[in-house]
Every structure is written in structure tokens, then in C-alpha cells.
Enzyme design. Structure first.
Site, mmCIF file in Angstrom:
data_model
loop_
_atom_site.group_PDB
_atom_site.id
_atom_site.type_symbol
_atom_site.label_atom_id
_atom_site.label_comp_id
_atom_site.label_asym_id
_atom_site.label_seq_id
_atom_site.Cartn_x
_atom_site.Cartn_y
_atom_site.Cartn_z
ATOM 1 N N HIS A 1 -9.412 114.887 76.717
ATOM 2 C CA HIS A 1 -10.826 114.517 76.653
ATOM 3 C C HIS A 1 -11.133 113.469 77.720
ATOM 4 O O HIS A 1 -10.858 112.281 77.530
ATOM 5 C CB HIS A 1 -11.132 114.002 75.237
ATOM 6 C CG HIS A 1 -12.564 113.697 74.996
ATOM 7 N ND1 HIS A 1 -12.989 112.850 74.013
ATOM 8 C CD2 HIS A 1 -13.685 114.128 75.619
ATOM 9 C CE1 HIS A 1 -14.308 112.770 74.040
ATOM 10 N NE2 HIS A 1 -14.750 113.535 75.013
ATOM 11 N N ASN B 1 -15.972 109.925 69.934
ATOM 12 C CA ASN B 1 -17.266 110.461 69.496
ATOM 13 C C ASN B 1 -17.542 110.245 68.014
ATOM 14 O O ASN B 1 -18.695 110.256 67.597
ATOM 15 C CB ASN B 1 -17.379 111.935 69.874
ATOM 16 C CG ASN B 1 -17.671 112.056 71.348
ATOM 17 O OD1 ASN B 1 -18.498 111.323 71.875
ATOM 18 N ND2 ASN B 1 -16.965 112.936 72.028
HETATM 19 P P1 NAD Z 1 -22.229 121.644 81.046
HETATM 20 O O1 NAD Z 1 -23.264 122.366 80.269
HETATM 21 O O2 NAD Z 1 -22.645 120.721 82.130
HETATM 22 O O3 NAD Z 1 -21.201 122.713 81.698
HETATM 23 C C1 NAD Z 1 -20.630 123.765 80.972
HETATM 24 C C2 NAD Z 1 -20.225 124.834 81.973
HETATM 25 O O4 NAD Z 1 -19.480 125.856 81.288
HETATM 26 C C3 NAD Z 1 -21.437 125.535 82.630
HETATM 27 O O5 NAD Z 1 -21.302 125.452 84.033
HETATM 28 C C4 NAD Z 1 -21.308 126.987 82.140
HETATM 29 O O6 NAD Z 1 -21.752 127.942 83.110
HETATM 30 C C5 NAD Z 1 -19.796 127.068 81.907
HETATM 31 N N1 NAD Z 1 -19.389 128.175 81.069
HETATM 32 C C6 NAD Z 1 -19.929 128.587 79.899
HETATM 33 N N2 NAD Z 1 -19.261 129.681 79.461
HETATM 34 C C7 NAD Z 1 -18.299 129.953 80.359
HETATM 35 C C8 NAD Z 1 -17.297 130.956 80.467
HETATM 36 N N3 NAD Z 1 -17.166 131.906 79.548
HETATM 37 N N4 NAD Z 1 -16.468 130.936 81.538
HETATM 38 C C9 NAD Z 1 -16.602 129.995 82.496
HETATM 39 N N5 NAD Z 1 -17.526 129.009 82.450
HETATM 40 C C10 NAD Z 1 -18.373 128.995 81.398
HETATM 41 O O7 NAD Z 1 -21.312 120.916 79.968
HETATM 42 P P2 NAD Z 1 -20.404 119.602 80.160
HETATM 43 O O8 NAD Z 1 -21.218 118.405 79.854
HETATM 44 O O9 NAD Z 1 -19.672 119.691 81.451
HETATM 45 O O10 NAD Z 1 -19.394 119.775 78.937
HETATM 46 C C11 NAD Z 1 -18.278 120.626 79.034
HETATM 47 C C12 NAD Z 1 -17.286 120.273 77.941
HETATM 48 O O11 NAD Z 1 -16.894 118.899 78.106
HETATM 49 C C13 NAD Z 1 -17.847 120.389 76.528
HETATM 50 O O12 NAD Z 1 -16.817 120.806 75.674
HETATM 51 C C14 NAD Z 1 -18.273 118.950 76.210
HETATM 52 O O13 NAD Z 1 -18.300 118.690 74.834
HETATM 53 C C15 NAD Z 1 -17.167 118.182 76.907
HETATM 54 N N6 NAD Z 1 -17.479 116.805 77.278
HETATM 55 C C16 NAD Z 1 -18.711 116.491 77.792
HETATM 56 C C17 NAD Z 1 -18.979 115.159 78.152
HETATM 57 C C18 NAD Z 1 -20.289 114.767 78.789
HETATM 58 O O14 NAD Z 1 -20.549 113.562 78.928
HETATM 59 N N7 NAD Z 1 -21.142 115.714 79.181
HETATM 60 C C19 NAD Z 1 -17.980 114.175 78.013
HETATM 61 C C20 NAD Z 1 -16.727 114.545 77.511
HETATM 62 C C21 NAD Z 1 -16.489 115.858 77.153
#
Ligand code: NAD
Length: 289
Positions: free
Chosen positions: A143, A193
Site C-alpha cells: 500500500h 485508512n
Molecule cells: P485511478 O482511478 O486514478 O486509476 C485506476 C486505473 O485503473 C485507471 O487508469 C483505470 O483505467 C485502470 N484500470 C481499471 N480496470 C483495469 C483493468 N482491468 N486493467 C488495467 N487497468 C485497469 O485510481 P487510483 O487512485 O490510482 O487508485 C488505484 C488503487 O490504489 C486503488 O486500489 C486505490 O484504493 C489505491 N490507492 C489509492 C490512493 C489514492 O490516494 N488515490 C492511495 C493509496 C492506494
């Protein structure tokens, strides 16, 4: 200590995936940045270019460094050709069914020694690992925090079947990427979280109930509680959709109504006001860069 990781695959090129790929490349690791969306891959490429130009302007890297980092990142709509990678880090949208489908496909694509790490913020690693059958010992939570190149922590989550070897290889990779890994157990929201998201959700309730204006809620928390950033602005940077999804996971898994997302947060997500990535969430933004 295992051999240093030479190459990883990062699935998902959004906020987190693009930061993970860049951080790996900066640490000398070849990163295959995958997303099913070509548009997202282009956005990631442009984010990488802008970040490297900034580092160059600030003289934190040389032009040769920037070029070397750029060439270490490969952009692809699938990962079948990258089966020699030691690690797959999944950073796709926060949806358990999607993640399980992806992990099943990793198990079908990559050889048995590959570690499959999820950057999930809240979904159970044991649950994700249930999709890969006998390779469950190779599944782990990694994470990262946003923005990945800046934030030092990686919360490392061991599922029920995660092996010692997978854990130690993950700790080594996190350190090689310049991060400090800290272990947590596999409970919804882990530590970060479980503590942070209810505070953010409560800030939405305070706004919805008119306790204070959003900018004042943030200022009170910054000046009074010594937070580096107010909870509502932080929610915009995390993504209101991501915050909403995490609260839904906490609510479902921990079974306490106190975790249900605030109606105002739900409404903003429905309206497409997802934070700085859509230029409007709680606050308004100019394009990223
Ligand atoms: P985001 O919406 O910015 O990006 C998600 C990406 O996944 C998109 O580009 C989408 O096209 C892609 N995607 C969806 N289905 C897919 C598939 N089948 N194959 C390939 N790509 C696919 O989301 P994010 O903020 O980058 O979050 C991503 C992960 O990280 C989540 O699990 C989230 O909980 C976790 N996370 C987010 C944060 C944050 O601050 N945003 C912090 C820590 C962890």
C-alpha cells in the site's frame, strides 16, 4: 536478502500506478506501465514527462538521468509479454471483483515465482488471494501513498497464506524504491485508512451539517491539529470516488453503520466531482502538471 528486482509490471496507470512506475524507474527498476485505457497510458506518460522536467529544472537530476528514467518505463495495454518480471503491482480501481479477476489473470500469465502485490487501500488481501488458488502464498498488499514519489511509507499487508519469502521480497523491493515498509495485518482499511477515512468522512458530515465552510474546516484541522493538509483537500487529492469506495469496504467488512459514507460525499461522487483529477471535488483545480 534476495537478488535485487530488475523489472516490475504496474497494472493501472491512474494516480497511484503512474506514481509507482515512476518511483520504480527512478530507483533503476524497469517498469511496464499497463492499463486497458490508452488515454490513461497517455496521461501517465505526460505526468512522467512533467515530473522529470521539474526535477531537471530544479537540478535534482541530470538530462542523462531523466532520459534513463524515461527509457526504463514501457507503456502497454496488456502484460502478456512481460512475464519475466519479478513483481506485478496492481493499482487498478478499488473494486474487489475487478481485482480478483486481474489476480486470476496474473496467476495464468506469470510464472510461479512472481510476487503479486495489490496497492488496495482497503480490500482484504486474503480475499484477493482466494482468486489465485495455489499461488496465494505469493499475494501480498503493498500500500503506497499519494503522491507516490514523495510519500515515504509502504504499508505491507500479509494475507492468511502470504509466505515469509513473499514478505521479505516485498520489504526488499519497498526499500529498493526508497520507501519505509511497515507491516499491518489484513483487516479492512489496514491501519492507515481505518484511522484516516472516518476522519475525512466526518469532515464531509461537518460540511453537510453547516458546522463550517469547507475551507474553514480544513484550516481548523491544519492550524489546530497540526495536519499538513485539511481533510477535505486531502480527500480531493485521494479522489472522492476512492474515499467513497474505501468507506463502503469498511462499512461492509466491519459491519458498523458509523463507516457508511456521508450522503454529501456520495452526492459529489454521483455528480462526477471526484477531486483534482476531474478539476473539481470539494474545491476547484487547474489541470495537473
Ligand atoms: P485511478 O482511478 O486514478 O486509476 C485506476 C486505473 O485503473 C485507471 O487508469 C483505470 O483505467 C485502470 N484500470 C481499471 N480496470 C483495469 C483493468 N482491468 N486493467 C488495467 N487497468 C485497469 O485510481 P487510483 O487512485 O490510482 O487508485 C488505484 C488503487 O490504489 C486503488 O486500489 C486505490 O484504493 C489505491 N490507492 C489509492 C490512493 C489514492 O490516494 N488515490 C492511495 C493509496 C492506494
Amino acid at each position: 536478502m534476495t537478488a535485487p528486482v530488475q523489472s516490475i509490471v504496474v497494472v493501472g496507470a491512474g494516480t497511484m500506478g503512474s506514481g509507482i512506475a515512476l518511483t520504480a524507474a527512478q530507483a533503476g527498476i524497469h517498469a511496464v506501465q499497463c492499463d486497458f485505457s490508452q488515454t490513461q497510458l497517455e496521461k501517465a506518460r505526460s505526468y512522467h514527462q512533467k515530473q522529470l522536467s521539474r526535477l531537471l529544472e530544479k537540478q535534482k537530476i541530470t538530462a542523462q538521468d531523466a532520459e534513463a528514467i524515461r527509457t526504463r518505463i514501457e507503456y502497454a495495454t496488456d502484460y502478456a509479454h512481460a512475464s519475466g518480471a519479478a513483481f506485478v503491482i496492481e493499482a487498478a480501481s478499488e473494486n474487489p471483483d475487478l481485482k480478483k479477476k486481474l489476480f486470476k489473470s496474473f496467476a495464468d500469465t506469470f510464472p510461479s515465482g512472481t510476487v503479486f502485490a495489490s496497492n488496495t487501500s482497503s480490500i482484504s488481501i486474503t480475499d484477493i488471494a482466494s482468486a489465485v488458488g495455489p499461488c496465494a502464498d505469493h499475494v501480498i498488499g503493498m500500500h503506497f501513498f499519494n503522491p507516490v514519489p514523495v510519500m515515504r511509507l509502504v504499508e505491507v499487508i500479509r494475507g492468511l497464506a502470504t509466505s515469509e519469502q513473499t514478505l521479505s521480497r516485498t520489504l526488499d523491493l519497498a526499500r529498493a524504491m526508497g520507501k519505509t515498509p511497515v507491516p499491518a495485518n489484513d483487516r479492512a482499511g489496514f491501519v492507515s485508512n481505518r484511522v484516516l477515512m472516518p476522519m475525512i468522512n466526518e469532515a464531509f458530515f461537518a460540511w453537510m451539517e453547516g458546522v463550517a465552510r469547507p475551507e474553514d474546516i480544513d484550516q481548523i484541522m491544519v492550524l489546530g491539529c497540526n495536519l499538513p493538509m485539511g481533510p477535505l483537500r486531502l480527500a480531493d487529492f485521494i479522489g472522492l470516488d476512492v474515499c467513497h469506495d474505501i468507506m463502503m469496504v469498511l462499512s461492509r467488512e466491519l459491519g458498523d453503520p458509523k463507516y457508511f459514507p456521508c450522503p454529501l460525499l456520495r452526492q459529489l461522487v454521483t455528480a462526477g466531482r471526484l477531486g483534482d483529477k476531474t478539476m473539481r471535488g470539494v474545491f476547484e483545480y487547474t489541470p495537473r502538471g
